[in-house]
Scaffold this active site. Structure first.
Site, PDB file in Angstrom:
ATOM      1  CB  CYS A 112      -0.950  -0.005   1.191  1.00 24.68           C
ATOM      2  SG  CYS A 112      -1.993  -1.476   1.279  1.00 24.68           S
ATOM      3  CG  HIS A 251      -3.135   3.104   2.557  1.00 24.35           C
ATOM      4  ND1 HIS A 251      -3.728   2.777   1.353  1.00 24.35           N
ATOM      5  CD2 HIS A 251      -3.188   1.977   3.326  1.00 24.35           C
ATOM      6  CE1 HIS A 251      -4.109   1.507   1.394  1.00 24.35           C
ATOM      7  NE2 HIS A 251      -3.794   1.010   2.574  1.00 24.35           N
ATOM      8  CG  ASN A 281      -6.800  -1.046   1.569  1.00 25.27           C
ATOM      9  OD1 ASN A 281      -6.097  -0.631   0.657  1.00 25.27           O
ATOM     10  ND2 ASN A 281      -6.295  -1.557   2.680  1.00 25.27           N
TER      11      ASN A 281
END
Length: 324
Positions: A112, A251, A281
């Site tokens: 990520c 993020h 996500n």
């Protein structure tokens, strides 16, 4: 001294929108359960587009906005943990599909945090003169790495891509600073297994389930700690005040993580850009998707100072200070 300036932005998601209610059809979950624990309301799940397809569409938008042809790009970096294949790289597939015949291309895997890692590489290569126009992409089809029977993980993720074009500039703008770090000793907190060692010379054959396996509690503790530290570190390193930052793009993993960091730092909540409610996500794509959406909606403008901050498997984390 030369710097790397962002001049084009593009995001793309698959057409298949999956609201929380649709997950109730095959999981013991509910819209309320997902929203209250994560902040996520919907996500996009690809039915027939692979990671390179998403990356190409996002890149076309970024190139159009930058007013550059694909042939003017001399570097392509794709940040992904869900490549089309082990080889060729997704970046090479993107190069071919775009017709960017003058670009050298490669993938990186920093989970990520991948887009921030890719920005650091792109900036360094432009500053060194090794590249002039770089296409930096975060793209994922995480849906193919999910155990769709595990409600603790499959409700969290989505598919998508975000891209930006970097170009060499002498202007006082662009990527000012990028800090990235890693800690492989805690890598087992977030894992997607690779292929097992499986040869005719080995007794017994192993079977691997290539699903995301995550220790949610450990990741929460890690994420809140390193996000806070990364933001403070980059402000201090660049001697800039939080009042001079137009926005922070974290993020987009979990709303609880973001809210915890906001509380710890005492920074106004409105400075933090969040769109995970609409995308879930998307790993390495989450930061560029949030960036591109904010640009498209007019929430960020030329001259704004922004901080991107991420964390992910590896473990990896980092932050970037950018003047648009």
């Amino acid at each position: 001294m030369k710097n790397a300036k962002m001049i084009g932005f593009g995001l793309y998601t698959p057409k298949n929108l999956v609201e929380n209610e649709r997950l109730q059809e095959f999981l013991e979950t509910s819209d309320e359960w997902i929203r209250t624990r994560t902040g996520i309301e919907r996500r996009y799940i690809s039915l027939d587009e692979n990671t390179s397809d998403l990356a190409v569409e996002a890149s076309k938008k970024a190139l159009s906005q930058a007013r550059l042809s694909a042939e003017e790009i001399d570097l392509i970096i794709v940040a992904t943990v869900t490549p089309d294949n082990f080889t060729p790289s997704t970046a090479c597939i993107v190069q071919d599909k775009l017709g960017a015949k003058n670009a050298w291309a490669f993938d990186i895997n920093a989970a990520c945090t991948g887009f921030i890692y890719a920005l650091k590489l792109g900036r360094s290569l432009i500053r060194s003169g090794e590249a002039n126009n770089a296409l930096i992409i975060g793209a994922e089809t995480l849906s193919k790495a999910l155990n769709w029977e595990d409600r603790g993980s499959c409700v969290l993720f989505g598919d998508g891509a975000g891209a930006t074009v970097l170009t060499s500039t002498e202007e006082d703008c662009g990527i000012k600073c990028v800090n990235v770090k890693s800690d492989g000793s805690k890598g087992d907190s977030l894992v997607i297994q690779g292929l097992p060692l499986n040869s005719p010379f080995k007794d017994g054959r192993e079977v691997s389930e290539n699903y995301i396996n995550m220790n949610g509690r450990e990741i929460f503790k890690f994420a809140t700690k390193v996000m806070e530290e990364s933001i403070v570190e980059i402000l201090e390193k660049e001697n800039i005040k939080i009042e001079d930052i137009a926005a922070i793009i974290p993020h987009q993993a979990n709303l609880r993580i973001i809210d915890y960091v906001v509380k710890r730092l005492g920074i106004p909540r409105e400075k933090f850009i969040t769109n995970l409610q609409n995308y879930g996500n998307t790993s390495g794509a989450s930061i560029p998707i949030a960036l591109c959406e904010s640009i498209d909606e007019g929430n960020l403008k030329k001259g704004d100072n922004i901080i991107m901050v991420g964390f992910g498997g590896g473990l990896t984390w980092g932050a970037a200070l950018i003047k648009l």
